[in-house]
Design an enzyme around this catalytic site. Sequence first.
Site, mmCIF file in Angstrom:
data_model
loop_
_atom_site.group_PDB
_atom_site.id
_atom_site.type_symbol
_atom_site.label_atom_id
_atom_site.label_comp_id
_atom_site.label_asym_id
_atom_site.label_seq_id
_atom_site.Cartn_x
_atom_site.Cartn_y
_atom_site.Cartn_z
ATOM 1 C CD GLU A 131 -2.799 1.256 2.397
ATOM 2 O OE1 GLU A 131 -2.761 0.387 3.279
ATOM 3 O OE2 GLU A 131 -3.555 2.243 2.422
ATOM 4 N NE ARG A 156 4.174 -8.074 10.247
ATOM 5 C CZ ARG A 156 3.518 -7.347 9.353
ATOM 6 N NH1 ARG A 156 2.458 -7.824 8.749
ATOM 7 N NH2 ARG A 156 3.927 -6.133 9.057
ATOM 8 C CE LYS A 166 3.681 0.047 4.494
ATOM 9 N NZ LYS A 166 2.524 -0.020 3.617
#
Length: 582
Positions: free
Chosen positions: A43, A286, A296
């Site tokens: 994104e 992850r 982020k």
Amino acid sequence: MSEPSTPAAGESVPARSDFIRNIVREDLASGKHTHINTRFPPEPNGYLHLGHSKSICLNFGIAAEFGGHCNLRFDDTNPEKEDVEYVEAIKEDVRWLGFEWHELRHASDYFEVLYLAAEQLIREGKAFVCDLSAEEVRQYRGTLTEPGRESPFRGRSVEENLDLFRRMRAGEFPDGACTLRAKIDMASGNINLRDPALYRIKHLPHQNTGKAWCIYPMYDYAHALSDAIEGITHSLCTLEFEDHRPLYDWVVDNVRLHERPELLKPLTDRGLPNEAARPRQIEFSRLNINYTVMSKRKLLALVNEKLVAGWDDPRMPTLQGIRRRGVPPEALHLFAERVGISKQNSVIDFSVFEGCIRDVLDAKAERRMAVVEPLKVTITNLAEGHRETLRFANHPKDAAKGEREVPFSRTLWIEREDFMETPVKGFHRLVPGGEVRLRGAGILKCEEVVKNGAAVVELRCTLDPESRPGREGANRKVKGTIHWVCAEAGVPAEIRLYDRLFSVENPDEDSEGKTYRDHLNPDSIRVVQGFVEPAAAALGNEATVQFERLGYFTADRHDHRPERPVFNRTVTLRDSWAGKPA
Ligand code: ATP
Ligand code: MG
């Protein structure tokens, strides 16, 4: 595509194996797929970080290894936080890692298809417009132990839903007035299946589609259909999406894009190729690493609160920061390989990452000499104005890297900590009256210590003429060897000594009211003025070298100039954190 971690010709390449590659192999062997398509779907709401490089290496790596394709797709369904600044940085980062995408796409390229698919779901009675507020939706949703309740708007007719959905698109309603929801099962044990929202109203311009839309698709809906449109065979994502997989499958199976070319017409009309197929989502763990934060949101806070110098601050775990620090992309490939792919969540020790950097740079980086905390040495038995040029190998194990000229003169800089006036036991470097080897130049004896008050300002030394390179005594044994820089030709340099950004293993753990902001390492940057040999000053931006005995350093991407060198410490030669109390 250049694949930096490709072994040299002649080396055997063990076929990489992990549960995802095994699935891919089986799917090819069984004929389920003849061609493998993957995608990396960031994104554009922030800069990529170390965690993303794991996903990039996996998606692009699998495509390359199995002769398939990997798309770069911007998952841009939430205009609020997205920006073209991030789009451009992400493209640069992926290329820097050595990968080239098959096609560059945006989820927003598919907005029209997604819209048509939503109308189709409405016509089939599988979606409805709901007027419940966000708060009411929460109340109706139920909990893990209690089923949810059906929305009072669930029974609306197809005609009414179509009319309302079209009016949502036309901008007739304010933000939050209604949503389009899938009609699945309010009693499902999986909360994601309790009539999840497919569209919401947001009167906001979008970084790719401008003002064309005021309704935006939800992530799960857009992601599943984007994968289907691009013919992604294996949609690889992190474990937190495991619970979303039933919804992903529901969307794919109920829209059935691969059987409905009419829904894809908006794309074919725009000349965008599509390979609609039924994708399969597979989750992996992850990458988590200690001594850093990687969300982020937190990285953005560090930048906004000026706790770091920007997204590309060399202490940041962003790919831009890592690059500016001087980490070569090959080290990230090696790291992804060493960490591997599994379904087990774990935290990787930061030293594993540093080990990958050292292993790559040891082989790759040329050697140079620099002094970070200079102490002046005068060699009294050389004539005033004495200058000579020595030749040094650029790499101790790789003759192909050639040699360079290193100026040598009557005055030198040595490292202040390589001299001790009152030596401690076991100190094998320079002491008053003692000898030490000057790397590649001969044996130096300290004859006199010049002081200004308590401070040592200069050492007056002699150089044993018989110990010079090529002379008979060149191999005479002395205990220590130190590096040096010619004081006459050496170039003053700014040297930025970076260390880990956080001083605790898990800065993310909020305890006793402390957050990651309270765990910043006060010594994560120290800027010193030193000297480098001319052949280091002359390096181009982003060249990485080993400064002998000091560590690996990289000419700063932005600030370095041959006449005003700036070097960032990429990593020390050894792990100085091992064994530190936590
Ligand atoms: P963050 O949680 O830092 O905001 P994100 O997951 O929201 O990251 P996206 O842009 O959505 O970031 O991620 C793009 C892709 O990278 C996704 O497929 C995501 O699963 C993957 N990814 C993100 N973080 C990691 C990580 N730490 N390890 C492996 N893959 C990751
Ligand atoms: Mg995300």
